[in-house]
Scaffold this active site. Structure first.
Site, PDB file in Angstrom:
ATOM      1  CE  LYS A   1      14.108   5.405   6.583  1.00  0.00           C
ATOM      2  NZ  LYS A   1      13.405   4.597   7.534  1.00  0.00           N
TER       3      LYS A   1
ATOM      4  CD  GLU B   1       8.210  -0.124  -2.411  1.00  0.00           C
ATOM      5  OE1 GLU B   1       7.293   0.642  -2.340  1.00  0.00           O
ATOM      6  OE2 GLU B   1       8.500  -1.153  -1.857  1.00  0.00           O
ATOM      7  CG  ASP B   2       6.627   3.253   0.276  1.00  0.00           C
ATOM      8  OD1 ASP B   2       7.454   2.181  -0.124  1.00  0.00           O
ATOM      9  OD2 ASP B   2       5.897   2.970   1.211  1.00  0.00           O
TER      10      ASP B   2
ATOM     11  NE  ARG C   1      -1.043   2.232   4.618  1.00  0.00           N
ATOM     12  CZ  ARG C   1       0.258   1.792   4.614  1.00  0.00           C
ATOM     13  NH1 ARG C   1       1.175   2.029   3.630  1.00  0.00           N
ATOM     14  NH2 ARG C   1       0.199   0.309   4.917  1.00  0.00           N
TER      15      ARG C   1
ATOM     16  CG  ASP D   1       2.490   1.518   7.311  1.00  0.00           C
ATOM     17  OD1 ASP D   1       3.225   1.463   6.355  1.00  0.00           O
ATOM     18  OD2 ASP D   1       1.854   0.760   7.970  1.00  0.00           O
TER      19      ASP D   1
ATOM     20  CE  LYS E   1      -3.015  -2.251   3.246  1.00  0.00           C
ATOM     21  NZ  LYS E   1      -3.438  -2.459   4.626  1.00  0.00           N
ATOM     22  N   GLY E   2       2.021   1.216   0.422  1.00  0.00           N
ATOM     23  CA  GLY E   2       2.966   2.248   0.564  1.00  0.00           C
ATOM     24  C   GLY E   2       3.042   3.319  -0.460  1.00  0.00           C
TER      25      GLY E   2
ATOM     26  CG  ASP F   1      14.561   0.642   5.494  1.00  0.00           C
ATOM     27  OD1 ASP F   1      15.177   1.936   5.841  1.00  0.00           O
ATOM     28  OD2 ASP F   1      14.278  -0.118   6.394  1.00  0.00           O
TER      29      ASP F   1
HETATM   30  P1  IMP Z   1      13.212  -2.572   2.356  1.00  0.00           P
HETATM   31  O1  IMP Z   1      12.707  -3.781   1.903  1.00  0.00           O
HETATM   32  O2  IMP Z   1      13.797  -2.762   3.752  1.00  0.00           O
HETATM   33  O3  IMP Z   1      13.980  -1.680   1.357  1.00  0.00           O
HETATM   34  O4  IMP Z   1      11.673  -2.069   2.824  1.00  0.00           O
HETATM   35  C1  IMP Z   1      10.832  -1.235   1.948  1.00  0.00           C
HETATM   36  C2  IMP Z   1       9.523  -1.096   2.602  1.00  0.00           C
HETATM   37  O5  IMP Z   1       9.653  -0.977   4.099  1.00  0.00           O
HETATM   38  C3  IMP Z   1       8.922   0.150   2.146  1.00  0.00           C
HETATM   39  O6  IMP Z   1       8.166   0.065   0.873  1.00  0.00           O
HETATM   40  C4  IMP Z   1       8.138   0.600   3.285  1.00  0.00           C
HETATM   41  O7  IMP Z   1       6.767   0.063   3.141  1.00  0.00           O
HETATM   42  C5  IMP Z   1       8.890   0.166   4.510  1.00  0.00           C
HETATM   43  N1  IMP Z   1       9.626   1.077   4.954  1.00  0.00           N
HETATM   44  C6  IMP Z   1      10.896   1.350   5.321  1.00  0.00           C
HETATM   45  N2  IMP Z   1      11.247   2.448   5.659  1.00  0.00           N
HETATM   46  C7  IMP Z   1      10.147   3.015   6.277  1.00  0.00           C
HETATM   47  C8  IMP Z   1       9.622   4.243   6.861  1.00  0.00           C
HETATM   48  O8  IMP Z   1      10.701   5.205   7.378  1.00  0.00           O
HETATM   49  N3  IMP Z   1       8.394   4.389   7.240  1.00  0.00           N
HETATM   50  C9  IMP Z   1       7.613   3.615   6.668  1.00  0.00           C
HETATM   51  N4  IMP Z   1       7.747   2.628   5.851  1.00  0.00           N
HETATM   52  C10 IMP Z   1       9.020   2.292   5.732  1.00  0.00           C
HETATM   53 MG    MG Z   2       6.096  -0.642   0.684  1.00  0.00          MG
END
Ligand code: IMP
Ligand code: MG
Length: 179
Positions: free
Chosen positions: A131, A99-100, A165, A159, A43-44, A103
């Site tokens: 990030k 993608e939002d 959101r 979220d 949903k992000g 991370d």
């Molecule tokens: P990754 O797999 O660690 O890169 O995470 C990606 C997903 O983690 C994103 O699509 C977000 O849904 C969630 N996410 C990562 N950092 C944040 C944050 O600071 N706030 C909210 N959601 C986050």
């Molecule tokens: Mg996401």
């Protein structure tokens, strides 16, 4: 008020609109005549994707995928599940994944090899936020809004435990709310 839960505002509604319009203009230039398939990761990325496509001024198609990796905490669990796949076939299409935030990179590093097996004509990643200090796996982001510091962000689709959101800005959540 919802904004009372923020320690600070990182990007205002106006700053976001300006940056998203710039990304849309880049995509318009790069994808003119290619009928790209934009896939928002729910949903992000729901808010970002639906805003972004209104700045893409060339024919395109929209689809969504529901993916989950986070549960209700603030750290990735490492395992990624596709809960709803796209309705549109990616084969021979110019696919843009929306993608939002990137991370750890775990979510996209799990999904990209899978997408490649579907034989798209091209496959690019468009993320509003990244990030870099949190990266566990290297991810190439083709279109990026901003690099952000290592803080937990909410708003504009992002979220915490399914809340915030609907904030029109992007802010840093007060740590006492999730600790
Ligand atoms: P990754 O797999 O660690 O890169 O995470 C990606 C997903 O983690 C994103 O699509 C977000 O849904 C969630 N996410 C990562 N950092 C944040 C944050 O600071 N706030 C909210 N959601 C986050
Ligand atoms: Mg996401």
């Amino acid at each position: 008020m919802l904004t009372d839960d923020l320690k600070s505002v990182l990007y205002t509604e106006e700053q976001i609109a300006k940056r998203v319009s710039e990304l849309g203009a880049e995509l318009t230039r790069d994808y003119a005549g290619k009928n790209p398939l934009v896939i928002g990761i729910l949903k992000g990325a729901s808010v970002f994707t639906t805003d972004l496509i209104r700045y893409i001024n060339t024919p395109m198609q929209l689809d969504f995928m529901v993916v989950s990796s986070y549960g209700s905490g603030t750290k990735t669990s490492g395992s990624v599940k596709i809960r709803k796949d796209t309705d549109t076939d990616m084969r021979e299409r110019h696919v843009i994944i929306c993608e939002d935030i990137i991370d750890s990179g775990v979510t996209m590093s799990n999904l990209f090899p899978l997408f490649s097996t579907r034989k798209p004509a091209s496959l690019k990643l468009c993320a509003l936020l990244s990030k870099p200090s949190r990266r566990e796996v290297e991810i190439k982001i083709d279109y990026l809004g901003w690099e952000v510091p290592d803080e937990f962000l909410v708003g504009y689709g992002l979220d915490y435990a399914e809340h915030y959101r609907n904030l029109p800005c992007i802010g840093v959540l007060k740590p006492e709310i999730y600790s």
